[in-house]
Each structure stands twice: as structure tokens, then as C-alpha cells.
Write an enzyme that holds these catalytic residues in place. Structure first.
Site, PDB file in Angstrom:
ATOM      1  N   SER A  87      11.927  -8.091   3.890  1.00 33.24           N
ATOM      2  CA  SER A  87      10.950  -7.332   3.122  1.00 33.24           C
ATOM      3  C   SER A  87       9.549  -7.943   3.180  1.00 33.24           C
ATOM      4  O   SER A  87       8.567  -7.273   2.871  1.00 33.24           O
ATOM      5  CB  SER A  87      11.407  -7.209   1.664  1.00 33.24           C
ATOM      6  OG  SER A  87      11.669  -8.490   1.133  1.00 33.24           O
ATOM      7  N   ASP A 342       8.885 -10.228  -9.912  1.00 27.54           N
ATOM      8  CA  ASP A 342       8.877 -10.443  -8.471  1.00 27.54           C
ATOM      9  C   ASP A 342       7.839 -11.506  -8.158  1.00 27.54           C
ATOM     10  O   ASP A 342       6.632 -11.254  -8.231  1.00 27.54           O
ATOM     11  CB  ASP A 342       8.552  -9.130  -7.739  1.00 27.54           C
ATOM     12  CG  ASP A 342       8.549  -9.293  -6.219  1.00 27.54           C
ATOM     13  OD1 ASP A 342       8.705 -10.438  -5.736  1.00 27.54           O
ATOM     14  OD2 ASP A 342       8.375  -8.275  -5.510  1.00 27.54           O
ATOM     15  N   HIS A 345       7.374 -11.291  -3.267  1.00 31.13           N
ATOM     16  CA  HIS A 345       6.493 -10.405  -2.494  1.00 31.13           C
ATOM     17  C   HIS A 345       5.062 -10.552  -2.993  1.00 31.13           C
ATOM     18  O   HIS A 345       4.804 -11.266  -3.959  1.00 31.13           O
ATOM     19  CB  HIS A 345       6.979  -8.956  -2.632  1.00 31.13           C
ATOM     20  CG  HIS A 345       8.376  -8.791  -2.122  1.00 31.13           C
ATOM     21  ND1 HIS A 345       9.466  -8.752  -2.950  1.00 31.13           N
ATOM     22  CD2 HIS A 345       8.842  -8.694  -0.867  1.00 31.13           C
ATOM     23  CE1 HIS A 345      10.559  -8.649  -2.231  1.00 31.13           C
ATOM     24  NE2 HIS A 345      10.219  -8.605  -0.951  1.00 31.13           N
TER      25      HIS A 345
END
Ligand SMILES: *[C@@H]1O[C@H](CO)[C@@H](O)[C@H](O)[C@H]1NC(C)=O
Ligand SMILES: *[C@@H]1O[C@H](CO)[C@@H](O)[C@H](O)[C@H]1NC(C)=O
Ligand SMILES: *[C@@H]1O[C@H](CO)[C@@H](O)[C@H](O)[C@H]1NC(C)=O
Ligand SMILES: *[C@@H]1O[C@H](CO)[C@@H](O)[C@H](O)[C@H]1NC(C)=O
Length: 374
Positions: A87, A342, A345
Site C-alpha cells: 500500500s 494510521d 501511510h
């Protein structure tokens, strides 16, 4: 060109430096770019502080020029660029597409898989194809899921989901790392080598670093061997960039309100590159160098392969993650005890845009020696 825009190619090490304030801000925002995955569109999710958008990376002995979408798009005329990995590969690709979209429209021409893990865009204006391939190990693997306690990796076989398209690609950006931290069983030559963090299974525990090394070695070897054949057809060989591991920044418990609560970069003396982050990066850089040396010896051509060594500059940006803003307005109904965060990311726009600025400089440098244009 203004002095600060002029790169000093001969001496520039883009990977060591510091973050300095910059009032110019990003080239795009979450409103203007429609390609950003929800979880990384921090501003539209209500992230209140925007200071993290106003920094630029200053390499120690030179300046990193601001990303020029027009130059990038000229360089990639009639080319196929693919991002392959996890990702974070997607995160970097979306950053690039958002910057390029300021000068030309990427049209989505293919989309497949859960969460659109395989996608392809075409810039009609310059006949540029950009693809995304989900392949979190690069080698063949089965991912951990609710039904499967651990990953299974086949370290001597590349993942054909991307490899079968190799002959269409001109440049690849590879980005893996985080999935190697998870429990896994490793296979090589058809038998079990061992496993990482799987106490229920009766396998020898082995560290994941060597397994990451094997995965990269198999991958780079396959790319070289298959595209070496292409090179002898008189066509351009393939070019490869390996984005090194970008560290995560969880502080304390991952489900507390601000698990990566910082709103500014670390200062130089505040943070060292060490431990697991340094060790993963080292494996990646070493395998890139080993592949180059091996190729140049055996094929008599210069392989265009480089590490996009972002580990240090990413490490210094604890402020660049979505944190609780991976979901829209997480505190809309007052403070909560437990929210998902998160801290892996990167918000878009955000620090990850800088990786693509350096990416462009690597291509520029390659292009000076051997024109990349058709
Ligand atoms: C490039 O950097 C080197 C080393 O710092 C310096 O000696 C040289 O003058 C620089 N060249 C230009 C054009 O700035
Ligand atoms: C995004 O960019 C557009 C166009 O430049 C501008 O009108 C808008 O105010 C920006 N939005 C934010 C949140 O900065
Ligand atoms: C577009 O680029 C591809 C290579 O990526 C090439 O095969 C094709 O001929 C190009 N099309 C045009 C119309 O130039
Ligand atoms: C675990 O593996 C060892 C060596 O292969 C074997 O001797 C032992 O019987 C195994 N134990 C179980 C519970 O399967």
C-alpha cells in the site's frame, strides 16, 4: 533558473539532509485531486493542523528542485511506468498522479481486485501509461487474512501478477517492507525454510531480514534476466527504482486518540536512523547494489537501477501520517477513548510528494547520460 532551483548533480546526495520550512505548500490538494484513497485524504477528513504541508527537504550539499509535472510528463512520453508493491507503493503512485494531474488528466482505463489493487491510467496527452500492481512481497505469496494466521512466501518465485507484464514496462517502482513484519511461513525450492512468529506451527523461527533479502534478490534477478533478453532485441532495457522502507511512527498504544500526534518534523538531533528501520533499509540498499554489480559484470550493459532511499527523510516526518484522520471527522461527536490510527501511510498531499521529487531527479540524471525519450 533561480539559484535554489539549480541542482548540483555531480555532488548531490539527495538522501541526507533536513526538513526546512517552506511557505509555498503543495502542488495539489484533496479537493483538486480525485485519485487520493479516502484514508489518506487528511484535510477533507478534518485534520485541523496544516503546518505539515509547509516543509521541504533540503539535501545537505545541494537543493532538491520542486517537482515539475511538465518535465516528468515530457520524459515519460510513450512510456509505461508501473508501481509494484504494497500500500505504500499505492500511496506514492497516488501522490505522483495528483502532481501530474495538475498539467494533464490521467484517465482510469483498468481497475480490478478488492480495493482496486490493480489499476491502470492513461495520459492521452502524452500517451503515458501508469499501472499499479498489488504485490506486497514481490515474490509469490499468500497473504495473511481473517482465515489465515500467517503469510506464506515462496521466496524463489516471482509473483506473476506483475512479472507476466514485464515486457510492457519501461520503468518500475518497487516498494515493499511492511508486510514482512507479519507472521509468515517461508518456502524455497518447494520445502519449508522456517517461519517468523508462528508459535503454533512446528517450524524453525527465522528472522525476516534474510527473507526480505531473498525476495528482493529473486525479484531483481528475474527482472534483469527477463528484460536482458529484451535488451538484446535492440529495445531499451527496463529501468527500476526501489523505494526503501518508510518507517511508521506509532507512539504508545495504536488505538489511542493520537497515536502519531506530532505536528512537526523531528529536528536533526532528535531522531537517529537505527534498529529495525535501519536494518530493513540496509537489506534493500545492499540488494540494489548487488544486483547492479552482478548485472554490469554479466550483461555488459549498464542497468538503470537505483534505490530511492527515503528511509531517513521519512523517519523525520512523524507529522505526515493520517493518524485518526484515516476516517472522516473522528472526533465529531466529542473525544473518544479508542480510535483507529494510521501512522504508516502518508497524508496526500504530504511528505511522500518529496519522494517523487527525488524520483524525478534520478530520472533526469539517467536521462543526461542516455536519453530516455523515444
Ligand atoms: C557542486 O558542489 C560541489 C561540492 O559541494 C562544489 O564544489 C561545486 O562548486 C558545486 N557546483 C555548482 C555548480 O554549484
Ligand atoms: C484546493 O485548491 C483549489 C484550487 O486551487 C482551491 O480553490 C481550494 O481552496 C483548495 N482547497 C484547500 C482545502 O486548500
Ligand atoms: C503509445 O505508447 C506505447 C508504448 O507504451 C506504444 O506501443 C504505442 O505505439 C504508442 N501509441 C501511439 C499512438 O504513439
Ligand atoms: C516437530 O518437528 C520435529 C522435527 O521435525 C519433530 O521431531 C517433532 O515430532 C515435531 N513435533 C510435532 C508436535 O509435530
Amino acid at each position: 533558473i533561480a539559484e535554489e532551483e539549480r541542482p548540483n548533480e555531480t555532488s548531490c546526495d539527495y538522501f541526507n539532509g533536513k526538513w526546512v520550512r517552506d511557505r509555498r505548500g503543495p502542488l495539489y490538494n484533496g479537493t483538486t485531486c480525485g485519485i487520493i484513497k479516502e484514508g489518506q485524504n487528511c484535510i477533507s477528513h478534518g485534520r485541523p493542523d496544516i503546518g505539515y504541508l509547509y516543509w521541504r527537504w533540503k539535501p545537505t550539499r545541494c537543493n532538491l528542485p520542486r517537482f515539475k509535472p511538465q518535465s516528468f510528463i515530457q520524459l515519460f512520453k510513450h512510456k509505461h511506468l508501473s508501481f509494484v508493491g504494497d500500500s505504500l507503493a499505492r500511496n506514492q503512485l497516488e501522490s505522483l498522479l495528483c502532481m501530474l494531474a495538475t498539467v494533464s488528466t490521467p484517465n482510469l482505463v483498468y481497475s480490478n481486485g478488492e480495493e482496486n489493487k490493480f489499476r491502470r491510467w492513461h495520459f492521452d496527452s502524452h500517451n503515458i501509461t501508469v499501472s499499479l500492481y498489488w504485490s506486497p512481497f514481490l515474490v509469490k505469496g499468500i497473504e495473511k487474512s481473517s482465515a489465515r494466521l500467517n503469510n506464506e512466501l515462496f521466496l524463489d518465485l516471482v509473483d506473476e501478477k506483475w512479472a507476466r507484464d514485464l515486457n510492457q514496462m519501461d520503468l518500475m517502482v518497487l516498494s515493499i517492507g511492511h508486510w514482512f513484519l507479519l507472521p509468515a511461513v517461508y518456502y524455497e525450492g518447494g520445502s519449508v525454510l522456517g517461519c517468523h512468529y508462528c508459535p503454533g506451527l512446528n517450524h524453525t523461527e527465522i528472522e525476516f531480514y534474510d527473507m526480505l533479502r531473498k525476495a528482493l534478490r529473486t525479484t531483481l534477478k528475474s527482472i534483469i534476466e527477463r528484460s536482458g533478453v529484451r535488451g538484446s532485441d535492440g529495445k531499451d532495457g527496463i529501468k527500476v527504482i526501489v523505494t526503501t522502507f518508510p518507517p511508521a511512527h506509532f507512539e504508545g498504544e495504536w488505538d489511542k486518540a493520537g497515536a502519531c500526534p506530532k505536528t512537526e518534523p523531528f529536528k536533526e538531533e532528535e531522531k537517529e536512523l537505527e534498529g529495525m528501520n535501519a536494518d530493513i533499509r540496509k537489506v534493500e540498499v545492499e540488494e540494489v547494489e548487488a544486483a547492479k554489480a552482478n548485472y554490469n559484470e554479466n550483461f555488459g550493459r549498464v542497468l538503470k537501477l537505483e534505490a530511492l532511499d527515503v528511509t531517513k527523510l521519512a523517519l523525520m516526518r512523524p507529522d505526515g501520517h493520517p493518524g485518526p484522520y484515516m476516517y472522516p471527522f473522528p472526533f465529531a461527536n466529542g473525544a473518544k477513548d479508542r480510535v483507529q490510527n494510521d501512522c504508516v501511510h502518508w497524508c496526500l498531499p504530504g511528505p511522500i510528494d518529496t519522494w517523487n521529487e527525488i524520483f524525478l531527479q534520478i530520472i533526469n540524471k539517467w536521462n543526461e547520460n542516455e536519453p530516455f525519450v523515444s
